[in-house]
Design a protein around this motif. Structure first.
Motif, PDB file in Angstrom:
ATOM      1  N   LYS A   1       0.807  -1.220   0.000  1.00 23.95           N
ATOM      2  CA  LYS A   1       0.000   0.000   0.000  1.00 23.95           C
ATOM      3  C   LYS A   1       0.837   1.265   0.000  1.00 23.95           C
ATOM      4  N   TRP A   2       1.953   1.270   0.748  1.00 19.53           N
ATOM      5  CA  TRP A   2       2.685   2.507   0.979  1.00 19.53           C
ATOM      6  C   TRP A   2       4.044   2.562   0.287  1.00 19.53           C
ATOM      7  N   GLY A   3       4.451   1.466  -0.355  1.00 17.26           N
ATOM      8  CA  GLY A   3       5.790   1.399  -0.932  1.00 17.26           C
ATOM      9  C   GLY A   3       6.095   2.478  -1.951  1.00 17.26           C
ATOM     10  N   ARG A   4       5.064   3.005  -2.609  1.00 16.56           N
ATOM     11  CA  ARG A   4       5.278   4.047  -3.627  1.00 16.56           C
ATOM     12  C   ARG A   4       5.602   5.405  -3.023  1.00 16.56           C
ATOM     13  N   VAL A   5       5.223   5.622  -1.764  1.00 17.62           N
ATOM     14  CA  VAL A   5       5.333   6.974  -1.213  1.00 17.62           C
ATOM     15  C   VAL A   5       6.253   7.073   0.009  1.00 17.62           C
ATOM     16  N   ILE A   6       6.594   5.958   0.626  1.00 19.12           N
ATOM     17  CA  ILE A   6       7.533   6.018   1.746  1.00 19.12           C
ATOM     18  C   ILE A   6       8.826   5.325   1.360  1.00 19.12           C
TER      19      ILE A   6
ATOM     20  N   SER B   1      -4.272   5.616   9.751  1.00 17.59           N
ATOM     21  CA  SER B   1      -5.099   6.526  10.548  1.00 17.59           C
ATOM     22  C   SER B   1      -4.736   7.992  10.339  1.00 17.59           C
ATOM     23  N   GLY B   2      -3.607   8.256   9.657  1.00 14.52           N
ATOM     24  CA  GLY B   2      -3.172   9.634   9.455  1.00 14.52           C
ATOM     25  C   GLY B   2      -2.439  10.223  10.639  1.00 14.52           C
ATOM     26  N   LYS B   3      -2.086   9.396  11.622  1.00 23.12           N
ATOM     27  CA  LYS B   3      -1.360   9.898  12.796  1.00 23.12           C
ATOM     28  C   LYS B   3       0.101  10.189  12.484  1.00 23.12           C
ATOM     29  N   PHE B   4       0.652   9.476  11.514  1.00 20.70           N
ATOM     30  CA  PHE B   4       2.079   9.597  11.202  1.00 20.70           C
ATOM     31  C   PHE B   4       2.279  10.517  10.001  1.00 20.70           C
ATOM     32  N   TRP B   5       2.797  11.717  10.265  1.00 22.38           N
ATOM     33  CA  TRP B   5       3.215  12.631   9.203  1.00 22.38           C
ATOM     34  C   TRP B   5       4.649  12.249   8.819  1.00 22.38           C
ATOM     35  N   PHE B   6       4.853  11.867   7.570  1.00 18.94           N
ATOM     36  CA  PHE B   6       6.173  11.415   7.147  1.00 18.94           C
ATOM     37  C   PHE B   6       6.697  12.279   6.001  1.00 18.94           C
ATOM     38  N   SER B   7       7.974  12.247   5.840  1.00 18.54           N
ATOM     39  CA  SER B   7       8.611  13.061   4.807  1.00 18.54           C
ATOM     40  C   SER B   7       8.496  12.380   3.448  1.00 18.54           C
ATOM     41  N   ALA B   8       8.039  13.131   2.451  1.00 20.21           N
ATOM     42  CA  ALA B   8       7.929  12.636   1.081  1.00 20.21           C
ATOM     43  C   ALA B   8       8.089  13.829   0.140  1.00 20.21           C
ATOM     44  N   GLN B   9       7.944  13.589  -1.146  1.00 18.21           N
ATOM     45  CA  GLN B   9       8.042  14.670  -2.128  1.00 18.21           C
ATOM     46  C   GLN B   9       6.741  14.754  -2.911  1.00 18.21           C
ATOM     47  N   VAL B  10       6.310  16.003  -3.159  1.00 23.83           N
ATOM     48  CA  VAL B  10       5.019  16.269  -3.790  1.00 23.83           C
ATOM     49  C   VAL B  10       5.233  16.965  -5.126  1.00 23.83           C
ATOM     50  N   TYR B  11       4.576  16.463  -6.184  1.00 23.68           N
ATOM     51  CA  TYR B  11       4.591  17.123  -7.487  1.00 23.68           C
ATOM     52  C   TYR B  11       3.633  18.306  -7.450  1.00 23.68           C
TER      53      TYR B  11
ATOM     54  N   ASP C   1       9.826  18.994  -1.193  1.00 19.69           N
ATOM     55  CA  ASP C   1       9.826  18.183   0.016  1.00 19.69           C
ATOM     56  C   ASP C   1       8.719  18.668   0.941  1.00 19.69           C
ATOM     57  N   ALA C   2       8.044  17.732   1.589  1.00 18.70           N
ATOM     58  CA  ALA C   2       6.946  18.101   2.475  1.00 18.70           C
ATOM     59  C   ALA C   2       6.722  17.003   3.502  1.00 18.70           C
ATOM     60  N   LEU C   3       5.981  17.349   4.545  1.00 23.00           N
ATOM     61  CA  LEU C   3       5.455  16.354   5.469  1.00 23.00           C
ATOM     62  C   LEU C   3       4.045  16.029   5.018  1.00 23.00           C
ATOM     63  N   VAL C   4       3.726  14.745   4.879  1.00 22.12           N
ATOM     64  CA  VAL C   4       2.412  14.358   4.385  1.00 22.12           C
ATOM     65  C   VAL C   4       1.777  13.331   5.316  1.00 22.12           C
ATOM     66  N   ARG C   5       0.463  13.305   5.267  1.00 24.75           N
ATOM     67  CA  ARG C   5      -0.257  12.259   5.992  1.00 24.75           C
ATOM     68  C   ARG C   5      -1.456  11.819   5.170  1.00 24.75           C
ATOM     69  N   TYR C   6      -1.896  10.601   5.417  1.00 25.45           N
ATOM     70  CA  TYR C   6      -2.966   9.978   4.652  1.00 25.45           C
ATOM     71  C   TYR C   6      -4.324  10.298   5.248  1.00 25.45           C
TER      72      TYR C   6
ATOM     73  N   GLN D   1      -3.554  13.432  -4.714  1.00 29.72           N
ATOM     74  CA  GLN D   1      -3.689  12.068  -5.203  1.00 29.72           C
ATOM     75  C   GLN D   1      -2.370  11.295  -5.049  1.00 29.72           C
ATOM     76  N   TRP D   2      -2.490   9.971  -5.068  1.00 30.19           N
ATOM     77  CA  TRP D   2      -1.324   9.102  -4.920  1.00 30.19           C
ATOM     78  C   TRP D   2      -0.255   9.384  -5.966  1.00 30.19           C
ATOM     79  N   ASP D   3      -0.685   9.662  -7.208  1.00 31.82           N
ATOM     80  CA  ASP D   3       0.303   9.830  -8.283  1.00 31.82           C
ATOM     81  C   ASP D   3       1.019  11.174  -8.213  1.00 31.82           C
ATOM     82  N   LYS D   4       0.645  12.023  -7.256  1.00 29.89           N
ATOM     83  CA  LYS D   4       1.340  13.297  -7.056  1.00 29.89           C
ATOM     84  C   LYS D   4       2.352  13.220  -5.912  1.00 29.89           C
ATOM     85  N   LEU D   5       2.571  12.024  -5.435  1.00 33.16           N
ATOM     86  CA  LEU D   5       3.489  11.811  -4.321  1.00 33.16           C
ATOM     87  C   LEU D   5       4.568  10.814  -4.732  1.00 33.16           C
ATOM     88  N   ARG D   6       5.750  10.966  -4.159  1.00 30.52           N
ATOM     89  CA  ARG D   6       6.798   9.968  -4.355  1.00 30.52           C
ATOM     90  C   ARG D   6       7.703   9.945  -3.127  1.00 30.52           C
TER      91      ARG D   6
END
Length: 312
Positions: free
Chosen positions: A59-64, A135-145, A152-157, A181-186
């Motif tokens: 589920k999360w391998g594309r974004v974390i 649950s969206g409790k974990f804000w993690f570092s990712a990159q946003v298009y 670079d940003a902190l994101v949560r689901y 959307q999912w495809d705007k994250l990496r």
């Protein structure tokens, strides 16, 4: 098997090890949680990292990436080591964050809202990670298009919309977008902080036609964004001739395809090494060469939608 032949009942725990393992691997996350309630033995097995590792990756391998896993390890380790001190921290703030540096070079690696569950589930690394993400409790570092820029940003689901929220460092951690959307994250392709110039390992080998991402920022106090570009030819180079010396030059022609033809920003000259300031363009940092065709195609699909006119 003898019990089955005689019409007797057979326990799930009497199944061969390989059969039981195969069954557990096919269960969904919620089914694994329900199975935990059957007995102590199954509870421990259904919480094991190797089962939940598959669900996290699916589920999360594309974004974390590695950065998010390291930050999660930090949270788990903190929960284990602080013990009673964590209880006091939870009473005061209810959250955990990982900070480094001082403003304006402050970097927040992650943020965990409501860390109460870490006290009782800190030994279940992957399962706790999965549900903290879900649950969206974990804000993690990712990159946003954002158009043709990656930030670079902190994101949560947000499970209700199956999208993400993002916060970015800019005088504080302000919300820069929701319903992403999912495809705007990496995930981070390299382990370089947004406030640090990336040390390129490809500068000497770059040649016309190579697809790259290059760091850029408008002023020195801001973090870098990543821009898509292609290495081009000098005007004096005739591409139809057999010889091209562009790859031997100490200067690179960097073409930004997001700018229309004739724009003063369409192409710039940069030295192969060193941070440079191009007035009025801003600060250019390190270069990352794109080897993955999927990454290149992802950028190409965005190009027709985001041509930037020249207002100069």
């Amino acid at each position: 098997m003898e019990n089955i032949k005689k019409g007797g009942n057979i326990s799930l725990m009497n199944l061969p090890e390989s059969t039981l393992e195969c069954i557990l691997k096919r269960l969904s996350p919620m089914e694994l949680i329900k199975m935990c309630e059957v007995c102590t033995c199954l509870r421990d097995r259904c919480r094991s990292d190797h089962l939940w590792d598959n669900h996290v990756k699916q589920k999360w391998g594309r974004v974390i990436g590695d950065a998010a896993y390291k930050e999660w390890q930090w949270h788990i380790t903190t929960a284990k080591e602080e013990g009673n001190h964590l209880n006091q921290h939870i009473k005061q703030k209810g959250s955990l964050g990982s900070f480094a540096g001082a403003w304006p070079m402050l970097y927040l690696g992650s943020y965990l809202e409501d860390c109460n569950h870490l006290r009782r589930l800190s030994n279940n690394f992957m399962m706790t990670l999965y549900f903290s993400l879900e649950s969206g409790k974990f804000w993690f570092s990712a990159q946003v298009y954002k158009g043709l820029v990656v930030s670079d940003a902190l994101v949560r689901y947000d499970s209700k919309t199956d999208t993400f929220q993002a916060r970015q460092q800019s005088g504080g951690w302000r919300l820069i977008g929701s319903n992403i959307q999912w495809d705007k994250l990496r995930s981070h392709p390299i382990n370089t902080l947004p406030c640090i110039r990336h040390v390129s390992d490809c500068s000497e080998d770059l040649k016309p036609g190579d697809h790259i991402e290059i760091q850029w920022k408008g002023s020195i106090e801001l973090p870098y964004d990543w821009w898509y570009a292609v290495i081009g030819h000098f005007d004096s180079c005739n591409e139809n001739e057999n010889y091209c010396g562009c790859h031997n030059s100490e200067t690179l022609i960097v073409e930004f395809k997001q700018y229309s033809q004739g724009s003063s920003m369409r192409g710039i000259k940069l030295l192969r090494n060193g941070e440079q300031y191009e007035e009025p363009a801003g600060y250019y940092g390190g270069i990352r060469k794109l080897h993955n065709e999927e990454e290149i195609e992802r950028w190409k699909k965005l190009l027709p939608l985001h041509l930037i006119p020249d207002y100069r």
